[in-house]
Structures are given as structure tokens and as C-alpha cells.
Motif scaffolding. Structure first.
Motif, PDB file in Angstrom:
ATOM      1  N   GLN A  45      35.521  80.810  32.517  1.00 54.49           N
ATOM      2  CA  GLN A  45      36.934  81.123  31.729  1.00 54.49           C
ATOM      3  C   GLN A  45      37.947  80.008  31.419  1.00 54.49           C
ATOM      4  O   GLN A  45      38.353  79.912  30.331  1.00 54.49           O
ATOM      5  CB  GLN A  45      37.624  82.253  32.373  1.00 54.49           C
ATOM      6  CG  GLN A  45      38.509  83.176  31.604  1.00 54.49           C
ATOM      7  CD  GLN A  45      38.035  83.529  30.160  1.00 54.49           C
ATOM      8  OE1 GLN A  45      36.894  83.944  30.060  1.00 54.49           O
ATOM      9  NE2 GLN A  45      38.759  83.103  29.104  1.00 54.49           N
TER      10      GLN A  45
ATOM     11  N   SER B 146      38.707  78.490  27.885  1.00 55.01           N
ATOM     12  CA  SER B 146      39.855  78.845  27.315  1.00 55.01           C
ATOM     13  C   SER B 146      40.561  77.279  26.998  1.00 55.01           C
ATOM     14  O   SER B 146      41.419  77.321  26.186  1.00 55.01           O
ATOM     15  CB  SER B 146      40.710  79.571  28.113  1.00 55.01           C
ATOM     16  OG  SER B 146      41.003  79.165  29.262  1.00 55.01           O
ATOM     17  N   THR B 147      40.179  76.276  27.604  1.00 56.70           N
ATOM     18  CA  THR B 147      40.844  75.042  27.720  1.00 56.70           C
ATOM     19  C   THR B 147      40.257  74.173  26.862  1.00 56.70           C
ATOM     20  O   THR B 147      40.944  73.151  26.434  1.00 56.70           O
ATOM     21  CB  THR B 147      41.171  74.208  29.126  1.00 56.70           C
ATOM     22  OG1 THR B 147      39.970  74.060  29.754  1.00 56.70           O
ATOM     23  CG2 THR B 147      41.934  75.010  29.895  1.00 56.70           C
TER      24      THR B 147
ATOM     25  N   HIS C  17      32.870  76.578  21.569  1.00 54.40           N
ATOM     26  CA  HIS C  17      33.169  77.952  20.585  1.00 54.40           C
ATOM     27  C   HIS C  17      31.823  78.649  20.854  1.00 54.40           C
ATOM     28  O   HIS C  17      30.587  78.241  20.485  1.00 54.40           O
ATOM     29  CB  HIS C  17      33.414  77.554  19.001  1.00 54.40           C
ATOM     30  CG  HIS C  17      33.550  78.682  18.443  1.00 54.40           C
ATOM     31  ND1 HIS C  17      34.605  79.662  18.340  1.00 54.40           N
ATOM     32  CD2 HIS C  17      32.579  79.158  17.452  1.00 54.40           C
ATOM     33  CE1 HIS C  17      34.221  80.649  17.417  1.00 54.40           C
ATOM     34  NE2 HIS C  17      33.173  80.191  16.848  1.00 54.40           N
TER      35      HIS C  17
ATOM     36  N   HIS D 153      31.099  81.110  25.724  1.00 48.76           N
ATOM     37  CA  HIS D 153      31.175  82.055  26.711  1.00 48.76           C
ATOM     38  C   HIS D 153      30.147  82.843  27.145  1.00 48.76           C
ATOM     39  O   HIS D 153      29.680  82.871  28.415  1.00 48.76           O
ATOM     40  CB  HIS D 153      32.514  82.626  26.481  1.00 48.76           C
ATOM     41  CG  HIS D 153      33.261  83.170  27.481  1.00 48.76           C
ATOM     42  ND1 HIS D 153      32.962  84.375  27.437  1.00 48.76           N
ATOM     43  CD2 HIS D 153      33.902  82.996  28.623  1.00 48.76           C
ATOM     44  CE1 HIS D 153      33.433  85.048  28.857  1.00 48.76           C
ATOM     45  NE2 HIS D 153      34.096  84.163  29.322  1.00 48.76           N
TER      46      HIS D 153
END
Length: 122
Positions: free
Chosen positions: A56, A60-61, A66, A69
Motif C-alpha cells: 500500500q 500510493s507513493t 498504476h 495493487h
């Protein structure tokens, strides 16, 4: 080679052809030495994260992962089932069980398996 040239060649600036593999490698590196890894929670008050939290944090960083996940988490789930045959419950991700019950070395082993599998899926 100048500093400017080195900056242009940084790995994090390269296009990612396999974002799932790249995300798993980054997440593994994030918790590899154990100082940013924790058990029994996604993240703690000191900023450490569990095996799933590392995915995560890195996802997220970094916008370059893209779409990676869910597949990264799926590969970690498969790793935990293949390597450790953990019990699947509706409430807990199998990788969380490896993280909390089997420890850091088991987490890294699952990451290694998932990383190898991600390479096969290119």
C-alpha cells in the motif's frame, strides 16, 4: 559522468514494463531490513508497516505502478498458500497470517516467490 547524468539514469525514473513486479520489488525493499516492518497491524504509530502495508505504501507513493495493487496482493496471497498452506478465512488475508504468525523471514520468502511469479506473467 556528471551528477545530472546520474540523476537521469535513476531506476525510479525508468518506465515500468511490468508494474506488478516493480511494485513487489519496491515493497519488499521497503521492509527488507526489518526496521520498517511490523506485526499485528497494517501500520503502527512509528510508521512501520506489515507485508500488506508495504504494498500500500509503495503503491500510493508511486504513480508508475498504476493497476498493479490488486495483482500484487493476489500474488502474495498465492505465495502464502503455496509456501505455508495458511488457512483462508473471510476476515483475514492469508499474507497477514504469514506476517503475524510466521514472521519477517517468511514474509520475505513470500515476496521472493511473488516477485518470481510476476516475472513469469510479463
Amino acid at each position: 559522468m556528471t551528477t545530472e547524468t546520474r540523476k537521469e539514469l535513476r531506476l525510479e525514473d525508468w518506465p515500468v514494463s511490468n508494474p506488478v513486479h516493480a511494485l513487489l520489488v519496491e515493497a519488499r525493499a521497503y521492509i527488507a531490513d526489518g526496521s520498517r516492518w511490523c506485526q499485528d497491524r497494517l501500520a503502527d504509530e512509528e510508521g512501520r508497516v506489515c507485508a500488506l502495508g508495504a504494498v500500500q505504501v509503495c503503491f500510493s507513493t508511486e504513480g508508475r505502478f498504476h493497476g498493479a495493487h490488486d495483482m500484487a496482493l493476489s500474488l502474495l496471497q498465492r505465495a502464502s498458500l503455496v509456501l505455508y498452506r495458511v488457512n483462508v478465512t473471510a476476515r483475514t488475508h492469508p499474507m497477514a497470517q504469514v506476517n503475524d504468525d510466521l514472521g519477517h523471514a517468511a514474509v520475505l520468502r513470500c515476496y521472493d516467490w511473488a516477485i518470481a511469479e510476476a516475472l513469469k506473467e510479463t
